[in-house]
Scaffold this active site. Structure first.
Site, short mmCIF file in Angstrom:
data_model
loop_
_atom_site.label_atom_id
_atom_site.label_comp_id
_atom_site.label_asym_id
_atom_site.label_seq_id
_atom_site.Cartn_x
_atom_site.Cartn_y
_atom_site.Cartn_z
CG MET A 178 22.98 43.66 24.29
SD MET A 178 22.46 44.70 23.13
CE MET A 178 22.30 46.54 24.10
CD GLU A 184 37.04 42.29 49.43
OE1 GLU A 184 36.48 41.22 48.60
OE2 GLU A 184 37.50 41.99 49.83
CE LYS A 202 48.72 42.69 60.10
NZ LYS A 202 48.64 41.66 60.28
CG PHE A 239 47.76 33.43 54.40
CD1 PHE A 239 47.35 32.52 53.96
CD2 PHE A 239 47.23 35.09 55.54
CE1 PHE A 239 45.41 32.59 54.25
CE2 PHE A 239 45.37 34.25 55.24
CZ PHE A 239 45.10 33.86 54.27
CD GLN A 240 44.10 37.00 52.89
OE1 GLN A 240 44.25 37.67 53.42
NE2 GLN A 240 42.88 36.12 52.83
#
Lengths: 566, 173
Positions: free
Chosen positions: A480, A55, A167, A117-118
């Site tokens: 760096m 993602e 959802k 969940f999630q």
């Protein structure tokens, strides 16, 4: 547009995205966005969905897309980990004023707050890093939420917004109709220019002996590139750009004196310190630009133009704070502006450029001639690409060398993570840029460290045949940080050395042609081969391991305390 | 120098605005001393009154960042002397105090407080006043060892000029 039809929430989302002009979408499916993806299957010929490999890749791609095109970048992820994986890119877009609409799935409304969940409370998590966010729990809210999201993302000072869609809202039926959002009573993105204040600014400009324009990304965001040039030419005023402003002005413009800040050009920084009037347009006086603010521009009055009122006076005191769109202000500044010769001032610029020639530009190659240097790579790349390519960088030395030695003829050609300094940004952002401007050459300039943070996106490039060029500057260090350890921590290279994989084998695994060069004599040919490649191509350049970016203003020091390589 | 500054903000009555506003304080590690949110005189528009100790330079930056929140209609900062400020507090006091005064109403009168509830084990008194007046009574009752519970409203404020003019303009448009 009041054509009502009954559709499911998931389809309403896609219809609304199309209304807002979305043609490309970067995303990653998961449990709580499956209904949206089910509709996407039917819309796949109207919306080009690009499946990334993480993602974070999706959000950075959307950023690169937005920065290259000027349109809103759109990405989609599932709830929980999908949503949290977007956060780095959202924070990056917030600091760099990049218009993004991020869509996340969420558990059904009845399960909110139950640690389902999630489930992740992405609304709370993204509040500090979004311009606006909203949780949709019923399908009927979707068109309005999308319209508001796009309006807020692209207006005023652009930024990221997030819509979190439960959802159940994706599967409910609703009566679809779409009305774009044109205003909100609590939000006034387009300030009205104070003409009197602008006239006072012009008086200051006319009176100034040594004025300097500091042009930031706001010039690009407001489409003020032409206004900037006309203003500068009318008044005969030199222009310097911030890191985010690079490419707003062509490098070969006679009034252009270089980049500002920590690794900026000598002339731009020294002119800041000797100027009697700074005209800052669409920039925010970041600490990387100012160094120690107490010793910043000690002789200068400051005119600061910004569309974001909160930036005016935030980091330093200014004499004229003009809350305005960059283009409006630059157009107003042309009224009554006098052309002055400023011979001594331009002579000073040429002197400082000569200093940089002598102290920096003439030492960009390995004196032994054994190693290729990063500076050399970017200088030769600039010759090969002739200022026409979009250069997308990662973060670190690769970024600073790209900023210093790239050449640009057109705006929106330098894409970099300026405010947040996100390693791993370069490859996915370049991917998004190439999707956005497929007819332009897009080169991702990466270090070996940053490349490996989001290297999995080679899979996205392969699957979607995204023809970008990947230039990996491999010094086997986190360069760096190593440079700071060398200069300020007694050469104690604590965990900055990398043992790297064979990048050509990795490229081969993804069917991407590649080449590795180590000798200075091979470089030009390799860069030309990369430029000539039709599709994606990876060029790995093994470079001098301990090369430093100079000049450098140490963190917290004054701009007058430039460090050179000696 | 740190002083008390009160930010008054008018916002759309939306979920999350409170969070976005407090983030502006949190980011700069400023502790909020008191915070009151209620509906303004216009339906659908909330009024926030937030008090914190900081410097004028900082509060000016905080208020600009609050104004940037999409759902914020207007926000400004004030010092306490610019506002008419009152608080309401409830004090639950041991009923043994009543014995000392003979009668309940004598007790409430002597403390310039209003009697709300009275039963054999405690008395509930209400007082409206400035922050100092509210705190003085609290300290006094504490010293006497009779204060069982104490709660206060946070500041209820009015500006001497109209703060809501801008809202009425919006309403009329």
């Amino acid at each position: 547009m009041a054509n009502k039809q009954k559709v499911k929430g998931g389809e309403a989302l896609l219809m609304a995205l199309l209304e807002e002009g979305t043609r490309d979408l970067f995303g990653y499916p998961g449990g709580q966005v499956i209904p949206i993806y089910d509709h996407l299957y039917d819309y796949r010929h109207r919306i080009n969905h690009i499946l990334t490999r993480h993602e974070q890749g999706a959000v950075h791609a959307a950023q690169g897309y937005a920065r290259a095109t000027g349109r809103v970048g759109v990405c989609i992820a599932t709830s929980g980990p999908g949503a949290t994986n977007l956060v780095t890119g959202i924070a990056d877009a917030m600091l760099d004023s990049t218009p993004l609409v991020c869509i996340t799935g969420q558990v059904p409304a009845t399960m909110l707050g139950t640690d389902a969940f999630q489930e992740a409370d992405i609304i709370s998590m993204t509040m500090p890093v979004t311009k606006w966010n909203y949780q949709v729990t019923s399908a009927s809210e979707i068109p309005r939420a999308v319209a508001k999201a796009f309006y807020i993302a692209r207006s005023g000072r652009p930024g990221p917004v997030l819509i979190d869609i439960a959802k159940n809202a994706q599967v409910e039926l609703m009566d679809y109709s779409y009305k774009p959002c044109l205003s909100l009573r609590s939000y006034h993105p387009r300030p009205v220019l104070d003409a009197e204040l602008a006239a006072q600014a012009v008086e200051l400009i006319n009176a100034a002996e040594r004025p300097l324009i500091l042009a930031g990304q706001g010039v690009k965001l407001s489409g003020a590139e032409q206004s900037l040039i006309e203003f500068a030419e009318t008044g005969n005023i030199p222009i310097a750009t911030t890191l985010m402003g690079i490419s707003a002005v062509a490098n070969d413009h006679p009034l252009f004196v270089g980049n500002l800040g920590m690794h900026g050009n000598v002339a731009a920084n020294e002119m800041t310190q000797h100027s009697d009037l700074l005209i800052a347009v669409g920039m925010r006086f970041s600490d990387r630009v100012t160094g120690d603010v107490r010793n910043y521009a000690p002789e200068a009055k400051i005119i600061h133009v910004d569309i974001d009122r909160a930036e005016l006076g935030k980091n330093l005191r200014v004499d004229i704070a003009l809350h305005a769109d960059a283009r409006d202000a630059l157009e107003a500044f042309k009224n009554g502006l006098q052309h002055r010769s400023r011979e001594a001032w331009f002579a000073f610029a040429r002197e400082q450029e000569a200093v940089e020639d002598e102290k920096v530009f003439s030492h960009t190659e390995d004196p032994q001639g054994r190693f290729i240097t990063m500076a050399q790579v970017i200088r030769q790349l600039a010759e090969v690409e002739r200022g026409e390519a979009v250069i997308v960088t990662d973060v670190g030395q690769n970024q600073m060398f790209s900023a210093r030695y790239s050449r640009f003829n057109t705006t929106r050609s330098f894409i970099t993570s300026g405010g947040l300094g996100t390693m791993g940004f370069g490859l996915p952002a370049a991917m998004g840029a190439k999707v956005g401007v497929p007819d332009r050459e897009v080169v991702a300039v990466l270090g070996d460290g940053g490349f490996q943070m989001t290297m999995q996106e080679l899979g996205t490039i392969m699957q979607n045949q995204i023809g970008l060029k990947i230039l990996v500057l491999n010094n086997s260090y986190l360069g760096m940080v190593r440079q700071w350890q060398q200069l300020f921590f007694n050469r104690r290279y604590s965990f900055t050395e990398l043992e790297n994989p064979d990048f050509s084998k990795i490229a081969a695994a993804y069917n991407i042609p590649s080449r590795r060069v180590t000798e200075p004599a091979q470089l030009g040919n390799a860069l030309r081969e990369m430029a000539a490649a039709k599709g994606a191509y990876l060029l790995e350049v093994a470079v001098l391991p301990e090369e430093n970016v100079f000049p450098m203003v140490p963190a917290g020091a004054s701009l007058s305390e430039l460090l050179y390589n000696d | 120098m740190n002083k008390e500054y009160i930010i008054i903000a008018f916002t759309e009555n939306q979920i999350g605005v409170l969070n976005r506003i407090t983030i502006c304080y949190l980011r700069r590690k400023i502790n909020i001393e008191s915070l009151k949110v209620s509906e303004s005189s216009i339906k659908g528009i909330s009024m926030f009154v937030i008090s914190a100790f900081t410097t004028e330079e900082i509060i000016d930056k905080v208020v600009k960042q609050i104004r940037n929140i999409t759902d914020v209609i207007e926000a400004n900062y004030y010092t306490p002397d610019q506002l008419i400020t009152q608080e309401i507090a409830l004090y639950k006091v041991s009923s043994k105090m009543v014995g000392e005064h003979g009668r309940v109403d004598a007790l409430s009168r002597s403390l310039s407080a209003r009697l709300i509830e009275f039963n054999p084990s405690y008395v509930v008194l209400e007082k409206t006043g400035t922050r100092e007046e509210i705190e003085q009574l609290r300290d006094d009752l504490q010293r006497r060892g009779v204060l069982q519970e104490f709660t206060r409203s946070g500041s209820v404020v009015l500006h001497r000029d109209s703060l809501e003019e801008i809202l009425h303009e919006i309403e009329n448009n």
